[in-house]
Design an enzyme around this catalytic site. Sequence first.
Site, short mmCIF file in Angstrom:
data_model
loop_
_atom_site.label_atom_id
_atom_site.label_comp_id
_atom_site.label_asym_id
_atom_site.label_seq_id
_atom_site.Cartn_x
_atom_site.Cartn_y
_atom_site.Cartn_z
N GLU A 60 -6.81 14.38 -21.92
CA GLU A 60 -7.36 13.86 -23.00
C GLU A 60 -9.32 14.08 -23.68
OE1 GLU A 60 -6.30 9.01 -25.45
OE2 GLU A 60 -7.20 9.54 -22.74
N LYS A 65 -0.90 11.86 -30.37
CA LYS A 65 -1.51 10.07 -29.70
C LYS A 65 -0.63 8.87 -30.79
CE LYS A 65 -4.05 7.20 -26.55
NZ LYS A 65 -5.22 6.74 -25.92
N CYS A 83 -2.27 9.35 -22.31
CA CYS A 83 -3.01 8.16 -21.66
C CYS A 83 -2.83 6.94 -21.82
CB CYS A 83 -3.92 8.04 -22.07
SG CYS A 83 -5.42 6.78 -21.84
#
Length: 270
Positions: A41, A114, A152
């Site tokens: 990321e 995300k 994540c």
Amino acid sequence: MTVVTAAQFAPTRNKANNLTAIERLVKAATRQGAEVVLFPEYSSWFPGQLSEQVSGNAEALDGPFVAAMSRLASQYKVTIAAGMLETVPDSDPRPYNTVVSVGPGGTLLACYRKVHLYDAFGSEESRWIRPGPLDQEPLFEHSGLIFGIQTCYDLRFPELSRLRSAAGASVLLVPAQWVPGPSKELHWTTLLRARAIENTAYVVAADHGPPAGIGLSAIYDPAGACIDSLFEPTGLATGTLTLEHIQGVRSENPALKMRRIDLPATAPRA
């Protein structure tokens, strides 16, 4: 059969240095036979701690970072997935936390913004980053394997991994900047293994190296076995993924077929 590598490094504010590190790791990975390479990321730019500077360092999908990934993918004949800050031309200055996947022909294969932002453990990612739309299906295919992308903190929400699995993903890619802290290494390894076992899918995870991440980039197989894990600050975790192994695990453990999707969203009251 596909050789996949999770490439771990510590992105910084210096975009040129980040690209140099990425190219060095791509070159090393392809020497090991890698066909798909996953980076963390925020690989394009990372300040150590998010601030108002993120908007000024975001780029469009047709900007220099994706162009560089396309060049490297074409040069080394490999598929690359990496995290970046994606600018959005509207009144909200917050960019997306985006993962792009670029194929060996240099074309964009998939893009994921995300969804679950890291507003936990004292962090407030949503202050600087906007959440991605809910109707995304970031999948791409390589040698018969379907790769699905999440990022994540998404790892803590099993329904997102299940959505990827239900859409056909047999490999879950998880780029991360997993913030260090008490029990965070335990959470990371446990959740990666759990997402592999419950979806009978490979999980490939690439984290930041210290100090912004805990490292421990790893690859887990569909039965939850760790194929490779990284303990150095920078380096590669590599594994060979096969459709036959997935099929074998799913034959022994047909959990995906046995799901009761007709269960009520809330339990009935007694």
